[in-house]
Structure formats: C-alpha cells, structure tokens
Design a protein around this motif. Sequence first.
Motif, short mmCIF file in Angstrom:
data_model
loop_
_atom_site.label_atom_id
_atom_site.label_comp_id
_atom_site.label_asym_id
_atom_site.label_seq_id
_atom_site.Cartn_x
_atom_site.Cartn_y
_atom_site.Cartn_z
N ALA A 138 -30.43 -8.97 -9.97
CA ALA A 138 -29.78 -7.55 -9.30
C ALA A 138 -30.93 -6.33 -10.05
N LEU A 139 -31.55 -6.80 -11.34
CA LEU A 139 -32.71 -5.56 -11.69
C LEU A 139 -33.70 -6.06 -11.73
N ALA A 140 -34.11 -7.32 -11.32
CA ALA A 140 -35.80 -7.68 -10.42
C ALA A 140 -35.49 -7.62 -8.56
N LYS A 141 -34.33 -7.58 -8.19
CA LYS A 141 -34.45 -6.60 -6.60
C LYS A 141 -34.98 -5.62 -6.80
N LEU A 142 -34.06 -4.46 -7.45
CA LEU A 142 -33.75 -3.13 -7.87
C LEU A 142 -35.35 -2.63 -8.13
N ASN A 143 -36.13 -3.32 -9.15
CA ASN A 143 -37.50 -3.40 -10.03
C ASN A 143 -38.43 -3.19 -9.11
N ASN A 145 -37.80 -2.52 -5.66
CA ASN A 145 -37.38 -1.88 -4.59
C ASN A 145 -38.32 -1.01 -5.18
N LEU A 146 -37.94 -0.62 -6.30
CA LEU A 146 -38.37 0.98 -7.04
C LEU A 146 -39.91 1.31 -7.04
N MET A 147 -40.67 -0.16 -7.11
CA MET A 147 -42.07 -0.47 -6.61
C MET A 147 -43.16 -0.29 -6.02
N GLN A 148 -41.89 -0.62 -4.84
CA GLN A 148 -42.58 -0.71 -4.06
C GLN A 148 -42.79 0.52 -2.88
N TYR A 150 -43.01 3.86 -5.26
CA TYR A 150 -44.53 4.15 -5.32
C TYR A 150 -45.61 3.71 -4.16
N TYR A 151 -46.17 2.07 -4.21
CA TYR A 151 -46.41 2.01 -3.04
C TYR A 151 -46.57 2.43 -2.05
N GLN A 152 -45.97 2.97 -1.64
CA GLN A 152 -45.99 3.69 -0.15
C GLN A 152 -45.43 5.31 0.07
N GLN A 153 -45.58 5.75 -0.90
CA GLN A 153 -46.16 6.55 -2.27
C GLN A 153 -47.39 7.05 -1.58
N GLU A 154 -47.84 6.17 -2.39
CA GLU A 154 -50.23 6.34 -3.00
C GLU A 154 -50.14 5.42 -1.54
N LEU A 155 -49.83 5.65 -0.48
CA LEU A 155 -50.24 4.23 0.45
C LEU A 155 -50.81 5.54 1.39
N LYS A 156 -49.44 6.32 1.37
CA LYS A 156 -49.85 7.62 2.58
C LYS A 156 -49.99 8.42 1.93
N LEU A 157 -51.19 8.85 0.75
CA LEU A 157 -51.72 9.11 0.47
C LEU A 157 -52.82 9.13 0.26
N LEU A 158 -53.64 7.87 0.08
CA LEU A 158 -54.21 7.15 0.32
C LEU A 158 -54.97 6.98 2.06
N PHE A 454 -45.19 -3.84 0.95
CA PHE A 454 -45.04 -2.88 0.94
C PHE A 454 -44.04 -1.97 2.47
N VAL A 455 -43.87 -3.30 2.94
CA VAL A 455 -42.82 -2.36 4.50
C VAL A 455 -41.51 -3.26 3.35
N GLU A 456 -41.71 -4.69 3.20
CA GLU A 456 -39.72 -4.97 3.64
C GLU A 456 -39.22 -5.00 1.61
N SER A 457 -38.17 -4.29 1.76
CA SER A 457 -37.46 -3.82 0.90
C SER A 457 -35.84 -4.82 0.63
N PHE A 458 -35.54 -5.15 -0.59
CA PHE A 458 -34.60 -5.92 -0.43
C PHE A 458 -33.70 -4.63 -0.03
N SER A 459 -32.87 -5.91 0.99
CA SER A 459 -31.35 -4.55 1.28
C SER A 459 -30.15 -5.56 0.69
N GLU A 460 -29.70 -6.40 0.02
CA GLU A 460 -28.93 -6.53 -0.51
C GLU A 460 -29.81 -7.00 -2.15
N ILE A 461 -28.60 -6.19 -2.76
CA ILE A 461 -29.00 -6.16 -4.20
C ILE A 461 -28.02 -6.55 -5.39
#
Length: 461
Positions: A138-143, A145-148, A150-158, A454-461
């Motif tokens: 569960a922690l690995a999946k949550l980790n 999703n949290l990193m993702q 960051y990536y989405q925000q950075e991609l939006k900026l770039l 960048f798009v598909e997150s873990f829906s079940e943790i």
Amino acid sequence: MRRSSILWPRSGGLSSRRREASTESHTTGEAEVEERDVFATFKDEEGRFTWHDPRDILGLYNAAHLRMHGETVLDEAISFARRCLESMIPYLKLEGSLAHEVIRTLAIPIPRRVRIYDYKYYISIYEKDNMVDKMLLALAKLNFNLMQIYYQQELKLLTRWWKDLQVQANFSFTRDTIVENYFWMAGAYFEPIYSRGRIILTMVMATIVILDDIYDVYGTPQECELFTKCMECWDQNAAQDLPYNLKFIFGKVLDNFENIEDGLEVQEKYCSSYLRKVLMEVVRAYITEVKWRDARYVPATVDEHLHVSARTGAGQLLSCASFVGMGEIATMQSFDWVSNMPKMVHALCVLLRLSNDLAQPYEQEKIPLDVPSTIDTCIVEHNISLELAREKIKGLIEESWKDINEEWLKPDKAQPKELLERIFNLTRTMEFMYKQGDVFTHSHAIKETINSLFVESFSEI
C-alpha cells in the motif's frame, strides 16, 4: 522476503552482491576472492558454468552485466546465461512472472534498466507474491501516486512553457516532443526532491532537439555556419544577418538559458556559464557534421567519427545540466569535472551515439544528404559487411558500459555518488530509448509506458 524486491525482483540479489564485492573490497586481491566466492556456486568441479534454478541463472545474467574491463569470467557468464535463458523460454508459462522477467531481462538486464519506468511493473509482480506485505504494498502504491502528482504538475508547467515559446507553432520542422523530453529526463532523477532538476533538464533537452533539427533538417550549410557564429557570440545583436526564422529561434535559445539562470539562487548562477560552454561544443560539432554531409565525407575511422559525433548526441550537455538541479552537492569543482569530458561522461556520449546509429534503419543512413553514421565508417575502416559492422558497434557499446561500470563501482569516486548516479541514469535511459529501435523518434512505441507513468494511478491501495 526482501523488501527491496518491490522495485527489483529476487534475481537482483546477485547483482547486489556483485556491487558489494566491487565497492567494499579495497584491494584487487580482496575483490578477486570475493568475486570467486560469488560465482563459484555457478560452476561445477571442472570449472564450467552450470545451473539448476532458472532464477539463479537470471541473477547470474544480471550480475554479470556489472562487469568491468578484464573480467573475462563475467564475459563468459553472460554468454552462458544468455544461452540458458533463451533455451528455457519455450518451456516457461508464457503468462507467468518468471517468463516475463526472462524476456525483459534478455532485452535489457536489470543494472541497465530505468527504475521509474519499471516501478509499476514490479509492484504488480510483488502484489501476486504469496508472502506479500500488504502494508508495504500500500505504501509503494501511495508513493507512486504522490510522485505522479509531481510529474503532472511539472508537465503542466513545461507544456505551458513550450507553447509560450511558439517555436513549433511557427516552424513545423521542429519536433513537438515536450512530453517525450520530460519522460526521458525523468529517468535521470525521478525522486520528488529533484523537481527543479527535471524541469531544467527538460528545458535543456527541448533546446537540444530544436538545434538538432536546425542543423540536421532545416538550415542550409551557409545558414548553419552563420547560426553557429551567432551562438558563439551569445548576443541577440549578432543575429542581424540571420534569416527571420533562425533569428527567432536564436532568440528563443537565449531566452531559454536566461530563464534557467533566473531560476537559480545567487550562489548557483555560475552554473550557467558551464552550460553555455558545453553547448558551444555541441554546436561546433553540429557544424562539423554539416560540413561532412555537404562534402560527402565519411570519416576514415570510428575514432575519428566519435571525436565529433560523440558530442552531437549532447550527452555531455545533459550530464552538465543534470548537475544544475542537484543543489549544494554539485560544486564548482564538479562542474569543472563534467565540462571537461571525463571518462564516465565520454562513455555515456559514445554509447549514446553508437546506440542511436544502431537503432536507425540502415537504408535511412544511406540518404545522400545525411550525415554518415558510425556504421558507415566502420564498414569503410575495416572493409567489412553491414552485419559485421553492426556487431563491431555492439561490441564498442559493451566496452562503453564497462567504462561506466568502472567509474560507478570504484571506491575512490571522482565525484559524489549522487552526481555520478545522474550520469549512470542518463546512460540507462539511452539503453531504453535505443535498444529496441529509436523509440524517442517513434514515440508510439512508448505511449503505454508514458501513460502508465504520468496518467494511470493506482485506484486501489
């Protein structure tokens, strides 16, 4: 079960012991004894390689790819393990995790893989394990999703930054690859703490793609010569004689680097001078290749070719730019080191150039108005067939990997490990981008990996 297996399979254990044998032994004798102990389990009484468990042979194959120059036992181990792995594929359950791992490893062994690209794959493997730790999972999946996020925000900026440049909107010859650029650079450092580094590195990469398109596709030899002189002046006033299109792009290049410098702290601004220095070397190499193309010149030796073409891949510039995002650990001495083409950076540049050339269909390389590849030169230098030339190039790639491994594993490192890891990770991304063809140019081949990251997150943790 080892908790590290969330990201790397059990077969990575021997790779870990191989690294320990290289980094913890302080003399050559100690290292040799340690290595004999590690690999003795794979040899019979007569000293020949043997195996009993598929996962053991998988571990052997992975560990042996951390080989360095002179380690003939590891050269033998790779040949032996590869034959074994290829022979066992027909007998494995095609849908089983072991079969998948064997196929993936034969394509790219674990020490050369980009960790963040494989993150979700190994989570899915761990999830099916009988001894799964549900909290850890569960922690690995949550980790992730949290990193993702960051990536989405950075991609939006770039993406906004790229559109504001208006380069692609005005000049269709430039490649619109900002997402692919970011995906590539995320492989260099994927951790959230390096958000600024990923942004800077992607901006530099996007600039490289624009310049590469100018010299390779758009500009005439005369325009490229004039553009190079303007770059060396690094002054918008020097661009008065450039055609409007090139003048516009030249201004954007200056703006890009000015924006990068503006984002640095006062004590970091000296870094920008190193970036410009290495960029000038790339541009001068570009114009040399244009002259080769215009004169239909094929370098006499691969060494002569690489003296120029190793720089046009821009591996050194990316290495230098990756240090900019590392904060205080990257000192002025670090930038002096990386900007003077040290052994590890040179190996990265050579590997990038050779891998890129090897990934291109040879018919494409024969276009009259194209720069000769290292394959063309290898054929001329040794008077051999295309097939033999390709094998020689593959051999040179393996020699470059040995250089990378030596610099990465030796105890008296030239720079902090955190900095060398950027170069090692960049090298890994080159393996990913060019081992199975040029997937950067033909990005449909990596569309699923990009979406997964960048798009598909873990829906079940």
